[in-house]
Design an enzyme around this catalytic site. Structure first.
Site, PDB file in Angstrom:
ATOM      1  N   GLN A 244       0.832  -1.197   0.000  1.00 27.34           N
ATOM      2  CA  GLN A 244       0.000   0.000   0.000  1.00 27.34           C
ATOM      3  C   GLN A 244       0.873   1.256   0.000  1.00 27.34           C
ATOM      4  O   GLN A 244       1.205   1.798   1.054  1.00 27.34           O
ATOM      5  CB  GLN A 244      -0.949   0.006   1.194  1.00 27.34           C
ATOM      6  CG  GLN A 244      -1.951   1.127   1.083  1.00 27.34           C
ATOM      7  CD  GLN A 244      -3.078   1.012   2.074  1.00 27.34           C
ATOM      8  OE1 GLN A 244      -3.151   0.101   2.886  1.00 27.34           O
ATOM      9  NE2 GLN A 244      -3.975   1.971   2.017  1.00 27.34           N
ATOM     10  N   PHE A 245       1.221   1.713  -1.184  1.00 28.07           N
ATOM     11  CA  PHE A 245       2.073   2.902  -1.312  1.00 28.07           C
ATOM     12  C   PHE A 245       1.414   4.138  -0.740  1.00 28.07           C
ATOM     13  O   PHE A 245       2.086   5.099  -0.365  1.00 28.07           O
ATOM     14  CB  PHE A 245       2.489   3.127  -2.772  1.00 28.07           C
ATOM     15  CG  PHE A 245       1.397   3.680  -3.650  1.00 28.07           C
ATOM     16  CD1 PHE A 245       1.283   5.039  -3.856  1.00 28.07           C
ATOM     17  CD2 PHE A 245       0.484   2.830  -4.270  1.00 28.07           C
ATOM     18  CE1 PHE A 245       0.282   5.556  -4.669  1.00 28.07           C
ATOM     19  CE2 PHE A 245      -0.508   3.330  -5.083  1.00 28.07           C
ATOM     20  CZ  PHE A 245      -0.624   4.697  -5.275  1.00 28.07           C
ATOM     21  N   THR A 246       0.083   4.138  -0.618  1.00 27.73           N
ATOM     22  CA  THR A 246      -0.617   5.328  -0.137  1.00 27.73           C
ATOM     23  C   THR A 246      -0.316   5.624   1.330  1.00 27.73           C
ATOM     24  O   THR A 246      -0.673   6.697   1.824  1.00 27.73           O
ATOM     25  CB  THR A 246      -2.140   5.207  -0.338  1.00 27.73           C
ATOM     26  OG1 THR A 246      -2.616   4.063   0.368  1.00 27.73           O
ATOM     27  CG2 THR A 246      -2.470   5.077  -1.824  1.00 27.73           C
TER      28      THR A 246
END
Length: 148
Positions: free
Chosen positions: A78-80
């Site tokens: 989850q890069f967010t």
């Protein structure tokens, strides 16, 4: 490296309606990687996740680790988690790791968790995923290696 850990009764991840990873009791890990992350960050988070005692014992105290309850891990990239919301209303993700590097580190992280003896299910790096979970507690812990 940033990891959001949720203690779950069960969790799954699907892509285009097809389940690609699922667990019963254990941890859902949302994993974000930065370009500055090294093997030291991986080792730190694997150690913390492996030894974290957040399952209830016979006295209803958070005193048991994942291995003590034969739990499993569902790890989802989850890069967010590296969203920067300081300016404007549209988040910037420039602090997130470059995809090639982040995927390599994410794979190493999951391999280390498996080598520690845990059943590890995953999503698919970079895919649009739908994550379902029953948060047990709720219990949510955040690890940020910038704040060890």
């Amino acid at each position: 490296m940033r990891v959001v850990l949720q203690r779950v009764a069960n969790a799954s991840v699907a892509i285009a309606g097809q389940t690609v990873g699922a667990i019963d009791r254990g941890y859902l890990l949302l994993v974000g990687i930065a370009d500055s992350d090294t093997q030291a960050e991986l080792d730190y988070v694997v150690r913390k996740v492996s030894n974290l005692r957040i399952f209830e014992d016979a006295d209803d105290r958070m005193n048991l680790a994942l291995a003590d309850v034969n739990g499993a891990i569902l790890s989802v990239s989850q890069f967010t988690l590296y969203a920067n919301t300081k300016k404007g209303n549209r988040p910037s993700f420039t602090d997130a790791g470059q995809p090639e590097f982040a995927e390599l580190m994410y794979d190493k992280f999951n391999a280390q968790l498996a080598a520690a003896g845990f059943a590890v299910a995953t999503g698919e790096f970079g895919a649009d995923m739908q994550v379902s979970l029953v948060n047990d507690g709720p219990v949510t812990i955040i690890f940020d290696t910038d704040n060890k």
